[in-house]
Design an enzyme around this catalytic site. Sequence first.
Site, PDB file in Angstrom:
ATOM      1  N   GLU A  98       0.849  -1.191   0.000  1.00  0.00           N
ATOM      2  CA  GLU A  98       0.000   0.000   0.000  1.00  0.00           C
ATOM      3  C   GLU A  98       0.885   1.242   0.000  1.00  0.00           C
ATOM      4  OE1 GLU A  98      -2.501   2.433  -0.539  1.00  0.00           O
ATOM      5  OE2 GLU A  98      -3.613   0.635   0.042  1.00  0.00           O
ATOM      6  N   ASP A 125       4.417   0.621  -4.093  1.00  0.00           N
ATOM      7  CA  ASP A 125       3.741   0.051  -5.249  1.00  0.00           C
ATOM      8  C   ASP A 125       3.920  -1.462  -5.275  1.00  0.00           C
ATOM      9  OD1 ASP A 125       2.926  -0.642  -7.887  1.00  0.00           O
ATOM     10  OD2 ASP A 125       3.438   1.373  -8.594  1.00  0.00           O
ATOM     11  N   ASP A 147      -8.817   1.090  -6.410  1.00  0.00           N
ATOM     12  CA  ASP A 147      -9.166   2.384  -6.996  1.00  0.00           C
ATOM     13  C   ASP A 147      -9.797   2.129  -8.361  1.00  0.00           C
ATOM     14  OD1 ASP A 147      -9.199   4.924  -8.244  1.00  0.00           O
ATOM     15  OD2 ASP A 147      -7.533   5.583  -6.994  1.00  0.00           O
ATOM     16  N   ASP A 183     -17.208  -2.803  -6.266  1.00  0.00           N
ATOM     17  CA  ASP A 183     -18.603  -2.394  -6.428  1.00  0.00           C
ATOM     18  C   ASP A 183     -18.797  -1.590  -7.709  1.00  0.00           C
ATOM     19  OD1 ASP A 183     -16.967  -0.459  -4.833  1.00  0.00           O
ATOM     20  OD2 ASP A 183     -18.720   0.816  -5.152  1.00  0.00           O
ATOM     21  N   THR A 216     -15.373  -4.429   4.812  1.00  0.00           N
ATOM     22  CA  THR A 216     -14.447  -3.318   4.980  1.00  0.00           C
ATOM     23  C   THR A 216     -15.182  -1.985   4.865  1.00  0.00           C
ATOM     24  OG1 THR A 216     -13.963  -3.085   2.624  1.00  0.00           O
ATOM     25  CG2 THR A 216     -12.690  -4.734   3.862  1.00  0.00           C
ATOM     26  N   ARG A 217     -14.495  -0.917   5.193  1.00  0.00           N
ATOM     27  CA  ARG A 217     -15.090   0.416   5.095  1.00  0.00           C
ATOM     28  C   ARG A 217     -15.523   0.732   3.668  1.00  0.00           C
ATOM     29  NH1 ARG A 217     -11.129   4.441   7.260  1.00  0.00           N
ATOM     30  NH2 ARG A 217     -10.814   2.770   8.750  1.00  0.00           N
ATOM     31  N   GLU A 219     -16.566  -1.479   1.376  1.00  0.00           N
ATOM     32  CA  GLU A 219     -17.803  -2.189   1.096  1.00  0.00           C
ATOM     33  C   GLU A 219     -18.979  -1.505   1.773  1.00  0.00           C
ATOM     34  OE1 GLU A 219     -18.859  -6.773   1.009  1.00  0.00           O
ATOM     35  OE2 GLU A 219     -18.951  -5.997   3.065  1.00  0.00           O
TER      36      GLU A 219
END
Length: 238
Positions: A98, A125, A147, A183, A216-217, A219
Site C-alpha cells: 500500500e 507500489d 481504486d 462495487d 471493509t469500510r 464495502e
Amino acid sequence: MSDTSKSPFDPNPSRRNFYGRRHGKTLRQSQKGYLSEDLGDLRPRNITIDENPNRVTIAPSAIFGDDRPIWLEVGFGGGEHMVHMAATYPDIGIIGCEPFINGVAMLLGKIRAAAVENVSVHPGDARDLMDVLPDASIERAFLMYPDPWSKARHHRRRFVTPEHLLPLARVMRPGGIFRVASDIPDYIRQTREEVPLAGFEMIADTDQAWDDWISTRYEQKALREGRVPHYVTFRRQS
C-alpha cells in the site's frame, strides 16, 4: 545481503509511473508513532542477488522464518481485510502492499490491536514488490475494492491490466487463488476480460462474499450509496 531499509526494491524506480496518492490528511500523533516504531520491523527484508547482477530477489521463507504459504494483498486500504486474514489463518504469512501512507498507519494500528505476527508490509507500489518475488512463490492474492479509475482515459491505471497481471501471474503458484472484490460494474467487466488472458481461470463470479470475508469500510460505503459489491475468484493455471 543488501540493506533494504531505504530501498523500495526497484533498482531503477524512475522507469515506471506511479498512479495515485501517497499522502492524505495529517496523521495523528499515534499514527506517526506506529510508522516510526513498527514499520521498520515489518518491511520485507532479506534481499539477495540472483544470477543476474542487475536483479535482486526476496526469499519469502526468510521473511517469516519458515516455509509457510505466502499470501499477498494488493492495496490493503485501511488494513481490515489483511489483519482479519492474518488472524484467521495464523499459519500463513501475508504481505500487504500500500503506497498510501495514511492507510499504512491505519494498518499498523490494527496490527498492534490484533497482536498478529504473521504479517509483512511493503509501503509502496505492488509492482516493485512483484519485481523481486521469485516465480511461483505466492499461493493466494487479494485485490479488495481497488481504486476504480473511473474515467476512460485512466483505465490503463487499473490493476487489472497486463502491466500488473502478468507480473502477478509470474509470482503465483499454479493452482493459486486470486480474489477480486469491487462495487464498480465496469471494473468487474474489465476484471472478467483481462485476468483470464494473464493465465487465470475464473472459478466463481457472484454477489455473495466469501465465507471468510470481513466487511471493509469500502464495502460499507458502497452499500450505503446503493452500489452492489461483486466478488470474483480466479485460479492460476499451470
